[in-house]
Design an enzyme around this catalytic site. Structure first.
Site, mmCIF file in Angstrom:
data_model
loop_
_atom_site.group_PDB
_atom_site.id
_atom_site.type_symbol
_atom_site.label_atom_id
_atom_site.label_comp_id
_atom_site.label_asym_id
_atom_site.label_seq_id
_atom_site.Cartn_x
_atom_site.Cartn_y
_atom_site.Cartn_z
ATOM 1 N N GLY A 163 0.708 -1.057 -0.158
ATOM 2 C CA GLY A 163 0.086 -0.037 0.066
ATOM 3 C C GLY A 163 0.963 1.332 0.043
ATOM 4 O O GLY A 163 1.474 1.618 -1.093
ATOM 5 N N GLU A 223 -2.152 15.774 -4.198
ATOM 6 C CA GLU A 223 -2.948 14.747 -3.732
ATOM 7 C C GLU A 223 -3.203 14.944 -2.317
ATOM 8 O O GLU A 223 -4.714 14.833 -2.017
ATOM 9 C CB GLU A 223 -2.553 13.353 -4.169
ATOM 10 N N ARG A 224 -2.597 15.335 -1.604
ATOM 11 C CA ARG A 224 -2.834 15.591 -0.044
ATOM 12 C C ARG A 224 -3.381 16.813 0.274
ATOM 13 O O ARG A 224 -4.224 16.778 1.080
ATOM 14 C CB ARG A 224 -1.720 15.262 0.706
ATOM 15 N N GLN A 231 -23.019 11.545 17.504
ATOM 16 C CA GLN A 231 -23.638 11.482 18.832
ATOM 17 C C GLN A 231 -24.762 12.474 19.209
ATOM 18 O O GLN A 231 -25.566 12.168 19.768
ATOM 19 C CB GLN A 231 -22.476 11.527 19.829
ATOM 20 N N GLY A 276 -30.178 8.526 18.384
ATOM 21 C CA GLY A 276 -30.539 7.420 17.597
ATOM 22 C C GLY A 276 -30.766 7.823 16.238
ATOM 23 O O GLY A 276 -30.416 6.861 15.232
ATOM 24 N N GLY A 280 -2.177 8.295 1.703
ATOM 25 C CA GLY A 280 -1.264 8.124 2.760
ATOM 26 C C GLY A 280 -1.910 8.110 4.276
ATOM 27 O O GLY A 280 -2.729 9.033 4.774
#
Length: 389
Positions: free
Chosen positions: A130, A242-243, A336, A340, A364
């Site tokens: 990866g 890309e980041r 949260q 529900g 990454g």
């Protein structure tokens, strides 16, 4: 810091309308089948929303300002259409052709990509490799007038739809851990190039992800990107952008979750009062908004740096690390606060929660980002905070 030109604001308004009319109404159907209709790429291309940066002779408008991509990412988050993920085609995979293709290659590929006729993907990840590119096993052997490509890739975004795939392969010792990697464009229909199953995911369900296989694929020398053996450097160079793309997606997704939750608590009643009137709710949202504002400022700074050609791997890694971790906290806290209802698929927060999880892994992992930042800390030319003027 968030400054957009009048033209960019007009672009935002027009693109928002395009998403609301042409993309959002179809997303649920596309999520059911696990892939978007190819026609949406053509419609986007016709209106100039795919590849904006190529010169006009290559089918684009020559607008290289990253803020246009930022707008596309933010509006996609706003309309809950991020799993179309056109930015992968336009900016991430397209960036390799931009930087490393010859003029002849650009003329051959870019107009088709800008029009949406040809869809792009990039194939780096393998079943056993990866983030560790040195462990890559896919190899390409020079056969004189072509390379013979063998290997497999997995978790490839746009893997089903892609017509042109940027493939990373070893061109040195295929059995060793050499960094001798080269990049090739593999085209739909090449003998020996096949696609495996469309992979099921917990999020980003309309964005097709697949396995790719290469068995004695004859890749013409004309499809080599750049210079043989320079692929590792090319990948490293493109990963900063890309980041940055990933950071913009992380923040846009987090803001969407935050605003959905703000609207929800303003309406939801608990113990005879609005959930928003409870101090705990106010404290939770106040802390999240403060963090979002601060990280957004750093992202906008990185966009300025990128436009000026100054964004390096260290800054991009910091942005990606902090934004993805923040998004994870935001979607969790926001779900949260929905109680529900947050676990029900009919509420947007449930999808925002599941889609966010990949962002601490893709482009990454957080652990790899820490390695990149940590290595800079140990360099002899490390600059003290107190000397950064």
């Amino acid at each position: 810091m968030r400054e957009f030109t009048a033209e960019q604001r007009e672009f935002r308004s027009a693109f928002r309308t395009f998403l609301e009319n042409e993309v959002a109404p179809h997303m649920d159907a596309w999520r059911e089948v696990g892939v978007v209709d190819r026609e949406v790429f053509r419609r986007a291309g016709e209106q100039g929303y795919l590849m904006i940066w190529p010169d006009e002779r290559h089918g684009g408008s020559g607008e290289r300002d990253f803020r246009y991509s930022q707008i596309i990412i933010e509006e996609s988050a706003r309309t809950m259409t991020s799993d179309w993920y056109a930015t992968l085609h336009s900016r991430v995979a397209g960036g390799y052709i931009d930087r490393f293709a010859t003029e002849e290659q650009k003329m051959r590929w870019l107009p088709r990509c800008a029009s949406g006729e040809a869809i792009l993907a990039i194939a780096m990840t393998e079943p056993q490799a990866g983030s560790d590119l040195a462990g890559m096993r896919t190899n390409a052997v020079d056969q004189g007038d072509h390379f013979l490509l063998n290997g497999s890739k997995t978790y490839i975004s746009n893997g089903i739809n892609a017509d042109l795939v940027v493939v990373a392969a070893k061109t040195g010792d295929a059995s060793g851990r050499s960094h001798q990697i080269s990049l090739f464009i593999v085209e739909r229909g090449m003998a020996g190039f096949t696609r495996g199953r469309k992979l099921k995911k917990i999020g980003m369900q309309a964005q097709d992800t697949a396995e790719l296989f290469f068995s004695d694929v004859r890749v013409p020398k004309e499809n080599l990107l750049g210079v043989v053996g320079e692929g590792f450097r090319y990948l490293t160079e493109c990963l900063a952008e890309e980041r940055l793309v990933s950071t913009a997606q992380n923040l846009a997704g987090a803001w969407k979750a935050f605003e959905e939750t703000r609207d929800f608590v303003m309406q939801r009643e608990l113990f005879g009062k609005r959930l928003a009137d409870l101090q705990n709710t106010q404290f939770k949202l106040a802390a999240l908004e403060a963090e979002l504002d601060v990280v957004q400022l750093y992202l906008d700074h990185c966009v300025v740096e990128h436009n000026a050609g100054r964004l390096n791997s260290n800054k991009a890694a910091k942005a990606k690390l902090v934004s993805s971790e923040l998004q994870g906290r935001v979607v969790d806290e926001c779900l949260q606060l929905h109680g529900g209802a947050g676990y029900m698929d009919e509420y947007p927060i449930s999808r925002l929660f599941t889609e966010a999880r990949i962002n601490r892994i893709a482009a990454g992992s957080s652990e790899v980002m820490k390695l990149i930042i940590g290595r800079d800390l140990l360099k002899s030319n490390y600059q003290s905070f107190f000397d950064r003027h």
